[in-house]
Write an enzyme that holds these catalytic residues in place. Sequence first.
Site, PDB file in Angstrom:
ATOM      1  N   ARG A 120      -0.124  -5.239  -7.641  1.00 14.15           N
ATOM      2  CA  ARG A 120      -1.415  -4.984  -6.990  1.00 14.15           C
ATOM      3  C   ARG A 120      -2.477  -4.415  -7.913  1.00 14.15           C
ATOM      4  O   ARG A 120      -3.655  -4.414  -7.571  1.00 14.15           O
ATOM      5  CB  ARG A 120      -1.215  -4.024  -5.809  1.00 14.15           C
ATOM      6  N   GLN A 126      -6.380  -8.979  -6.926  1.00 16.68           N
ATOM      7  CA  GLN A 126      -7.096  -8.334  -5.799  1.00 16.68           C
ATOM      8  C   GLN A 126      -7.333  -9.270  -4.612  1.00 16.68           C
ATOM      9  O   GLN A 126      -7.065  -8.899  -3.475  1.00 16.68           O
ATOM     10  CB  GLN A 126      -8.429  -7.723  -6.257  1.00 16.68           C
ATOM     11  N   ASP A 129      -4.150  -9.693  -2.407  1.00 14.82           N
ATOM     12  CA  ASP A 129      -3.399  -8.496  -1.996  1.00 14.82           C
ATOM     13  C   ASP A 129      -3.314  -8.409  -0.471  1.00 14.82           C
ATOM     14  O   ASP A 129      -4.111  -7.738   0.185  1.00 14.82           O
ATOM     15  CB  ASP A 129      -4.077  -7.256  -2.593  1.00 14.82           C
ATOM     16  N   SER A 132      -2.839  -4.906   1.167  1.00 20.23           N
ATOM     17  CA  SER A 132      -4.073  -4.146   1.402  1.00 20.23           C
ATOM     18  C   SER A 132      -4.850  -4.713   2.587  1.00 20.23           C
ATOM     19  O   SER A 132      -5.353  -3.956   3.424  1.00 20.23           O
ATOM     20  CB  SER A 132      -4.962  -4.153   0.151  1.00 20.23           C
ATOM     21  N   TYR A 227       1.613   4.673  -6.380  1.00 23.75           N
ATOM     22  CA  TYR A 227       2.302   5.089  -5.162  1.00 23.75           C
ATOM     23  C   TYR A 227       2.797   6.528  -5.301  1.00 23.75           C
ATOM     24  O   TYR A 227       2.771   7.118  -6.374  1.00 23.75           O
ATOM     25  CB  TYR A 227       3.505   4.171  -4.894  1.00 23.75           C
TER      26      TYR A 227
HETATM   27  P1  NAD Z   1       1.634   3.241   0.801  1.00 21.70           P
HETATM   28  O1  NAD Z   1       1.488   2.455   2.057  1.00 21.70           O
HETATM   29  O2  NAD Z   1       2.850   3.038  -0.031  1.00 21.70           O
HETATM   30  O3  NAD Z   1       1.556   4.809   1.158  1.00 21.70           O
HETATM   31  C1  NAD Z   1       0.551   5.333   1.975  1.00 21.70           C
HETATM   32  C2  NAD Z   1       0.218   6.714   1.479  1.00 21.70           C
HETATM   33  O4  NAD Z   1       1.260   7.631   1.818  1.00 21.70           O
HETATM   34  C3  NAD Z   1       0.038   6.829  -0.035  1.00 21.70           C
HETATM   35  O5  NAD Z   1      -1.286   7.236  -0.301  1.00 21.70           O
HETATM   36  C4  NAD Z   1       1.073   7.881  -0.436  1.00 21.70           C
HETATM   37  O6  NAD Z   1       0.633   8.710  -1.493  1.00 21.70           O
HETATM   38  C5  NAD Z   1       1.248   8.642   0.855  1.00 21.70           C
HETATM   39  N1  NAD Z   1       2.464   9.458   0.929  1.00 21.70           N
HETATM   40  C6  NAD Z   1       3.728   9.133   0.561  1.00 21.70           C
HETATM   41  N2  NAD Z   1       4.566  10.172   0.783  1.00 21.70           N
HETATM   42  C7  NAD Z   1       3.825  11.171   1.307  1.00 21.70           C
HETATM   43  C8  NAD Z   1       4.127  12.479   1.759  1.00 21.70           C
HETATM   44  N3  NAD Z   1       5.356  12.978   1.696  1.00 21.70           N
HETATM   45  N4  NAD Z   1       3.117  13.229   2.226  1.00 21.70           N
HETATM   46  C9  NAD Z   1       1.849  12.748   2.293  1.00 21.70           C
HETATM   47  N5  NAD Z   1       1.502  11.520   1.904  1.00 21.70           N
HETATM   48  C10 NAD Z   1       2.485  10.734   1.410  1.00 21.70           C
HETATM   49  O7  NAD Z   1       0.383   3.044  -0.139  1.00 21.70           O
HETATM   50  P2  NAD Z   1      -0.747   1.931  -0.150  1.00 21.70           P
HETATM   51  O8  NAD Z   1      -1.777   2.325   0.824  1.00 21.70           O
HETATM   52  O9  NAD Z   1      -0.141   0.582  -0.004  1.00 21.70           O
HETATM   53  O10 NAD Z   1      -1.322   2.067  -1.618  1.00 21.70           O
HETATM   54  C11 NAD Z   1      -1.097   3.195  -2.395  1.00 21.70           C
HETATM   55  C12 NAD Z   1      -2.077   3.267  -3.501  1.00 21.70           C
HETATM   56  O11 NAD Z   1      -2.113   2.115  -4.275  1.00 21.70           O
HETATM   57  C13 NAD Z   1      -3.460   3.508  -2.991  1.00 21.70           C
HETATM   58  O12 NAD Z   1      -4.021   4.540  -3.735  1.00 21.70           O
HETATM   59  C14 NAD Z   1      -4.161   2.259  -3.273  1.00 21.70           C
HETATM   60  O13 NAD Z   1      -5.535   2.453  -3.518  1.00 21.70           O
HETATM   61  C15 NAD Z   1      -3.449   1.802  -4.496  1.00 21.70           C
HETATM   62  N6  NAD Z   1      -3.682   0.397  -4.636  1.00 21.70           N
HETATM   63  C16 NAD Z   1      -4.262   0.030  -5.795  1.00 21.70           C
HETATM   64  C17 NAD Z   1      -4.603  -1.254  -5.962  1.00 21.70           C
HETATM   65  C18 NAD Z   1      -5.273  -1.627  -7.214  1.00 21.70           C
HETATM   66  O14 NAD Z   1      -5.071  -1.008  -8.224  1.00 21.70           O
HETATM   67  N7  NAD Z   1      -6.112  -2.589  -7.189  1.00 21.70           N
HETATM   68  C19 NAD Z   1      -4.327  -2.193  -4.993  1.00 21.70           C
HETATM   69  C20 NAD Z   1      -3.703  -1.786  -3.847  1.00 21.70           C
HETATM   70  C21 NAD Z   1      -3.389  -0.466  -3.668  1.00 21.70           C
END
Ligand code: NAD
Length: 390
Positions: A120, A126, A129, A132, A227
């Site tokens: 991702r 992007q 994805d 997302s 993550y």
């Molecule tokens: P996810 O669904 O795996 O997790 C959701 C959220 O839960 C995360 O922010 C994680 O930090 C949080 N979490 C996990 N354990 C926790 C705990 N014990 N207490 C509190 N919070 C907790 O994550 P997601 O939404 O699929 O994506 C995670 C990250 O990846 C995001 O920051 C997103 O922006 C990033 N991302 C980046 C790109 C990119 O670089 N282009 C693309 C997609 C996602």
Amino acid sequence: MKVSVVKETAPGERRVALVPEAVGKLSAAGLDVLVESGAGDRAWFTDDSYAEVGASVVSRADALAADVLLVVGRPDDSTIAAMHPGQVVIGLLGPLADPSVVSALAAAGVTALSMDMIPRTLPRSQPMDALSSQANIAGYKAAVIAAAEFGRFFPLLITAAGTARPARVLVLGTGVAGLQAIGTARRLGAVVSAYDVRPETKTEAESVGATFIELTSVGPASGEGGYARALTEDERSAQQEELAGHIARHDVIITTAQVPGRRPPLLVTQDALKAMAAGSVIVDMGASPLGGNVAGSEPNETTVTENGVTIIGAGSLPSTMPAAASAMYARNVTALLLYLVKDGELALDPDDELQAGVIITRDGAVVHPALQQAQNGSAGGTAGVPSTAR
Ligand code: NAD
């Protein structure tokens, strides 16, 4: 090359892999688009709407005989058994959560590309994805469900019959879904706080209107690839205890926390539930058969605790918005397909980082390293983990 849209088989699934809007782009790339009759019905896309833009509406047998099959979620075993060697299937197959799909696809001799395995962080991935796009929908819908269930107003309301204070909403987990839940709750007028174990999410949460809560008992827990990492037992209980005080001060809690390859972390314990006021509402987006972010939550179940807290275990929220979710997914899958097609044919290149991430089986061989480990029984901890295709 024939590309077909196959009707989804999972119970309750209403999405479809391609919407009519996407057909033109594939036809322009020299692909013949086939759509199984009725595939779009549950998302309000009729057979005629596909035919009007040049797709052929066909029987299930004909759709299953195409060169490339497009699906949203994991096809059931009878669908996989109907595939033939050399075929390609693309979808949110959830192989890390459910290794049985990998064995079934390998046994069928097919090449499988799993949208949820796309690296991702690559800029070129992007538009592909789907995690997302579907998480955005889920986060939005979670906030809307919470507002609908809450017996008071989300916004500040001043009327001749009195003033209503705005709802206090707490979003736990500020990844893609959490940020969308914050933005939606804010647009509905709530006062929103948020928390995540990854401190780098603070500015993102603030930028969509939340006050970020920083816990003193747990340090940063950022893991690989953007993550979170799993917390240790001590960190977990310290987090739960400190969070409980914050939870009790809020009317509505939306939980979205996930750790890749693990069951969702428990953030709202029985003790935290007991300290909440009657009439509070929780939407648990982590709800799974193995447990979610909230004690006692079950997917697709709403329960009310003895002290009057409503806990809504979310099921597949994107499937409850099938037209929007299908449209976004169709853009993701079209972007991937067009990336892979050269001169009207698939040209797979395992040396390409994006493709190496997304191809899980090739002509029946399991080629993804993470899944080869799982097949050899050495991955540990992933079996039964809920799908991230939420
Ligand atoms: P996810 O669904 O795996 O997790 C959701 C959220 O839960 C995360 O922010 C994680 O930090 C949080 N979490 C996990 N354990 C926790 C705990 N014990 N207490 C509190 N919070 C907790 O994550 P997601 O939404 O699929 O994506 C995670 C990250 O990846 C995001 O920051 C997103 O922006 C990033 N991302 C980046 C790109 C990119 O670089 N282009 C693309 C997609 C996602």
